[in-house]
Write a protein that holds these residues in place. Structure first.
Motif, PDB file in Angstrom:
ATOM      1  N   LEU A  24       0.819  -1.421   0.490  1.00 10.44           N
ATOM      2  CA  LEU A  24      -0.033  -0.125   0.160  1.00 10.44           C
ATOM      3  C   LEU A  24       0.564   1.765   0.312  1.00 10.44           C
ATOM      4  O   LEU A  24       0.321   2.208   0.084  1.00 10.44           O
ATOM      5  CB  LEU A  24      -1.046  -0.056   1.099  1.00 10.44           C
ATOM      6  N   ALA A  25       2.136   1.342  -0.082  1.00  8.21           N
ATOM      7  CA  ALA A  25       2.796   2.371   0.566  1.00  8.21           C
ATOM      8  C   ALA A  25       3.154   3.078  -0.305  1.00  8.21           C
ATOM      9  O   ALA A  25       2.779   4.690  -0.691  1.00  8.21           O
ATOM     10  CB  ALA A  25       3.662   1.890   0.917  1.00  8.21           C
ATOM     11  N   PRO A  26       3.276   2.430  -1.852  1.00 10.56           N
ATOM     12  CA  PRO A  26       2.935   3.586  -3.131  1.00 10.56           C
ATOM     13  C   PRO A  26       1.376   4.199  -3.296  1.00 10.56           C
ATOM     14  O   PRO A  26       1.617   5.752  -4.064  1.00 10.56           O
ATOM     15  CB  PRO A  26       3.198   2.226  -4.112  1.00 10.56           C
ATOM     16  N   LEU A  27       0.765   4.171  -2.757  1.00  8.88           N
ATOM     17  CA  LEU A  27      -0.486   4.693  -2.632  1.00  8.88           C
ATOM     18  C   LEU A  27      -0.733   5.340  -2.021  1.00  8.88           C
ATOM     19  O   LEU A  27      -1.791   6.158  -2.097  1.00  8.88           O
ATOM     20  CB  LEU A  27      -1.750   3.557  -2.754  1.00  8.88           C
ATOM     21  N   ALA A  28      -0.338   6.073  -0.629  1.00  5.32           N
ATOM     22  CA  ALA A  28      -0.260   6.328   1.141  1.00  5.32           C
ATOM     23  C   ALA A  28      -0.356   7.802   0.590  1.00  5.32           C
ATOM     24  O   ALA A  28      -1.195   8.283   1.037  1.00  5.32           O
ATOM     25  CB  ALA A  28       1.160   5.979   1.955  1.00  5.32           C
ATOM     26  N   GLU A  29       0.428   8.540   0.074  1.00  6.74           N
ATOM     27  CA  GLU A  29       0.507   9.940  -0.523  1.00  6.74           C
ATOM     28  C   GLU A  29      -1.006  10.476  -1.275  1.00  6.74           C
ATOM     29  O   GLU A  29      -1.968  10.930  -0.044  1.00  6.74           O
ATOM     30  CB  GLU A  29       1.192  10.449  -1.102  1.00  6.74           C
ATOM     31  N   ARG A  30      -1.744   9.546  -2.029  1.00 10.00           N
ATOM     32  CA  ARG A  30      -3.028  10.692  -2.289  1.00 10.00           C
ATOM     33  C   ARG A  30      -4.307   9.676  -1.574  1.00 10.00           C
ATOM     34  O   ARG A  30      -5.142  10.528  -0.587  1.00 10.00           O
ATOM     35  CB  ARG A  30      -3.256  10.282  -4.090  1.00 10.00           C
ATOM     36  N   GLY A  31      -3.251   8.573  -1.578  1.00  7.29           N
ATOM     37  CA  GLY A  31      -4.557   7.266  -0.520  1.00  7.29           C
ATOM     38  C   GLY A  31      -4.923   8.285   1.230  1.00  7.29           C
ATOM     39  O   GLY A  31      -6.302   7.828   0.978  1.00  7.29           O
ATOM     40  N   ALA A  32      -3.902   8.687   1.502  1.00  6.86           N
ATOM     41  CA  ALA A  32      -4.077   9.130   3.296  1.00  6.86           C
ATOM     42  C   ALA A  32      -5.415  10.100   2.819  1.00  6.86           C
ATOM     43  O   ALA A  32      -6.361  10.350   3.662  1.00  6.86           O
ATOM     44  CB  ALA A  32      -2.733   9.518   3.555  1.00  6.86           C
ATOM     45  N   ARG A  33      -5.109  10.779   1.890  1.00  5.81           N
ATOM     46  CA  ARG A  33      -6.301  12.277   1.744  1.00  5.81           C
ATOM     47  C   ARG A  33      -7.746  11.573   1.522  1.00  5.81           C
ATOM     48  O   ARG A  33      -8.886  11.804   2.257  1.00  5.81           O
ATOM     49  CB  ARG A  33      -5.050  12.900   0.557  1.00  5.81           C
ATOM     50  N   TRP A  34      -7.884  10.908   0.588  1.00 10.17           N
ATOM     51  CA  TRP A  34      -8.893   9.781  -0.050  1.00 10.17           C
ATOM     52  C   TRP A  34      -9.686   9.264   1.450  1.00 10.17           C
ATOM     53  O   TRP A  34     -10.735   9.804   1.174  1.00 10.17           O
ATOM     54  CB  TRP A  34      -8.718   9.081  -0.706  1.00 10.17           C
ATOM     55  N   GLN A  35      -8.686   8.798   2.313  1.00 10.09           N
ATOM     56  CA  GLN A  35      -9.170   7.986   3.249  1.00 10.09           C
ATOM     57  C   GLN A  35      -9.920   8.556   4.161  1.00 10.09           C
ATOM     58  O   GLN A  35     -11.111   8.513   5.006  1.00 10.09           O
ATOM     59  CB  GLN A  35      -7.487   7.530   3.936  1.00 10.09           C
ATOM     60  N   THR A  36      -9.402  10.086   4.459  1.00 14.96           N
ATOM     61  CA  THR A  36      -9.877  10.825   5.552  1.00 14.96           C
ATOM     62  C   THR A  36     -10.940  11.374   4.667  1.00 14.96           C
ATOM     63  O   THR A  36     -12.331  11.770   5.621  1.00 14.96           O
ATOM     64  CB  THR A  36      -8.474  12.166   5.355  1.00 14.96           C
ATOM     65  N   ALA A  37     -12.043  11.617   3.697  1.00 15.26           N
ATOM     66  CA  ALA A  37     -12.782  12.786   2.673  1.00 15.26           C
ATOM     67  C   ALA A  37     -13.343  11.519   2.314  1.00 15.26           C
ATOM     68  O   ALA A  37     -14.995  11.394   3.562  1.00 15.26           O
ATOM     69  CB  ALA A  37     -12.266  12.611   1.266  1.00 15.26           C
ATOM     70  N   ALA A  38     -13.012   9.521   2.508  1.00 13.70           N
ATOM     71  CA  ALA A  38     -13.897   8.833   3.120  1.00 13.70           C
ATOM     72  C   ALA A  38     -14.789   8.340   4.567  1.00 13.70           C
ATOM     73  O   ALA A  38     -15.637   8.389   4.430  1.00 13.70           O
ATOM     74  CB  ALA A  38     -13.424   7.340   2.156  1.00 13.70           C
ATOM     75  N   LEU A  39     -13.371   8.865   4.860  1.00 14.83           N
ATOM     76  CA  LEU A  39     -14.015   8.806   6.808  1.00 14.83           C
ATOM     77  C   LEU A  39     -15.314  10.107   7.388  1.00 14.83           C
ATOM     78  O   LEU A  39     -16.130   9.557   7.711  1.00 14.83           O
ATOM     79  CB  LEU A  39     -13.228   8.762   7.653  1.00 14.83           C
ATOM     80  N   ALA A  40     -15.118  10.711   6.565  1.00 15.69           N
ATOM     81  CA  ALA A  40     -15.809  12.126   6.652  1.00 15.69           C
ATOM     82  C   ALA A  40     -17.573  11.369   6.244  1.00 15.69           C
ATOM     83  O   ALA A  40     -18.559  12.160   6.356  1.00 15.69           O
ATOM     84  CB  ALA A  40     -15.443  13.038   6.010  1.00 15.69           C
ATOM     85  N   GLY A  41     -17.688  10.955   4.940  1.00 12.57           N
ATOM     86  CA  GLY A  41     -18.596  10.539   3.784  1.00 12.57           C
ATOM     87  C   GLY A  41     -18.599  10.400   2.529  1.00 12.57           C
ATOM     88  O   GLY A  41     -17.754  11.064   1.891  1.00 12.57           O
ATOM     89  N   TYR A  42     -19.915   9.634   1.831  1.00 16.37           N
ATOM     90  CA  TYR A  42     -20.376   9.711   0.440  1.00 16.37           C
ATOM     91  C   TYR A  42     -19.396  11.077  -0.317  1.00 16.37           C
ATOM     92  O   TYR A  42     -18.698  10.291  -1.914  1.00 16.37           O
ATOM     93  CB  TYR A  42     -20.852   8.715   0.027  1.00 16.37           C
ATOM     94  N   ALA A  43     -20.211  11.683  -0.179  1.00 18.27           N
ATOM     95  CA  ALA A  43     -20.093  13.465  -1.063  1.00 18.27           C
ATOM     96  C   ALA A  43     -18.754  13.839  -0.753  1.00 18.27           C
ATOM     97  O   ALA A  43     -17.785  14.057  -1.366  1.00 18.27           O
ATOM     98  CB  ALA A  43     -20.911  13.919  -0.659  1.00 18.27           C
ATOM     99  N   PRO A  44     -18.013  14.004   0.447  1.00 19.83           N
ATOM    100  CA  PRO A  44     -16.684  14.313   0.520  1.00 19.83           C
ATOM    101  C   PRO A  44     -15.891  13.693  -0.425  1.00 19.83           C
ATOM    102  O   PRO A  44     -15.188  13.831  -0.852  1.00 19.83           O
ATOM    103  CB  PRO A  44     -16.138  14.459   1.922  1.00 19.83           C
ATOM    104  N   TYR A  45     -16.284  12.038  -0.335  1.00 16.15           N
ATOM    105  CA  TYR A  45     -14.807  11.265  -0.949  1.00 16.15           C
ATOM    106  C   TYR A  45     -14.986  11.810  -2.586  1.00 16.15           C
ATOM    107  O   TYR A  45     -13.808  11.489  -3.124  1.00 16.15           O
ATOM    108  CB  TYR A  45     -16.019  10.074   0.027  1.00 16.15           C
TER     109      TYR A  45
END
Length: 278
Positions: A24-45
């Motif tokens: 997963l490490a190669p995806l982390a930079e963008r993925g961590a931002r998306w993860q935060t958005a996904a935790l906030a909800g479907y629309a923010p994601y």
């Protein structure tokens, strides 16, 4: 299930992502931002995905600009791949499977666009039936479960093709990261690896690379693989025989238990060879 319960379940699922895992490490930079958005909800994601899509202006299979829509916005009579090729809009659910699928559009945009174009062409030629057919099966297998095996040493590729696990993982162990490496592409495989298990197996696609590849940074490596694999997929059409099984937790450095040679003695996982492949 209520909307509130579904949202709670989604948050629990996205919270499980561990970006420290080597696959997963190669995806982390963008993925961590998306993860935060996904935790906030479907629309923010979806908003986070589309903000990145607008900034990159990536094309889908027929040149339409990439964007992401809610799964419910896919017209009921439309097929998934054909819709993406025609409109550029990727139907995306609020789950890990589609999260990792979206990630691959940014990691390997040429490969994803080529897969989409080939899938759409197959659907146009053959329609949607009870079975996909050999080419669509191979394309789906790649999309869902492929591992890109970048290799600058033919002996290592032959060991993989020949199920020669002692050579690949033990006697040539020092070659990993210097003459070969594995990169998970399949989004279903990434989802499985949220709960790793020994028998978890990817479909390795061997990519010949120059020795200099292993001195490149991550972005340069991905760019080379993206361009090269996209070309490989175009001619000839892929088949299921173009892959080699790769038990992914056997990759050196990917799982602590594989530091012991005994890890590879499990014949139920590291099976003897049956045949050679391309």
């Amino acid at each position: 299930m209520s909307a509130l319960t579904e949202a709670d379940d989604a948050r629990q699922v996205f919270a499980r992502i561990d970006w420290r895992q080597p696959w997963l490490a190669p995806l982390a930079e963008r993925g961590a931002r998306w993860q935060t958005a996904a935790l906030a909800g479907y629309a923010p994601y979806l908003a986070a995905l589309n903000a990145d899509a607008r900034s990159k202006a990536l094309p889908t299979g027929r040149g339409e600009p990439l964007s992401f829509i809610a799964q419910d916005d896919l017209p009921p009579d439309a097929s998934y791949e054909a819709h993406i090729a025609a409109t550029g809009c990727v139907p995306t659910r609020h789950n890990l499977h589609d999260f990792f699928n979206a990630s691959m559009w940014f990691q390997y945009p040429r490969i994803k666009a080529t897969l989409n174009a080939l899938q759409a062409a197959q659907i146009e030629a053959l329609g949607i039936g009870p079975t996909r057919g050999g080419v669509r099966d191979a394309l789906t297998l790649f999309d869902e479960n492929a591992v890109l095996f970048a290799c600058a040493d033919r002996a290592l590729a032959d060991a993989l093709l020949g199920f020669d696990w002692p050579t690949l993982f033990l006697s040539k162990r020092d070659a990993w990261s210097e003459r070969c490496e594995a990169r998970v592409f399949g989004h279903a495989l990434l989802e499985k690896l949220l709960s790793p298990y020994k028998a978890c197996t990817g479909h390795a696609w061997i990519v010949e690379v120059p020795p200099a590849y292993f001195s490149f940074d991550d972005e340069q490596r991905r760019s080379l693989l993206d361009e090269r694999v996209a070309r490989m997929l175009l001619s000839p059409s892929p088949t299921s025989r173009d892959f080699a099984p790769l038990p992914v937790l056997g990759v050196p450095g990917w799982w602590p238990a594989n530091e012991s040679p005994a890890f590879y003695a499990d014949a139920a996982v590291f099976r003897p060879g049956r045949r050679n492949r391309r």
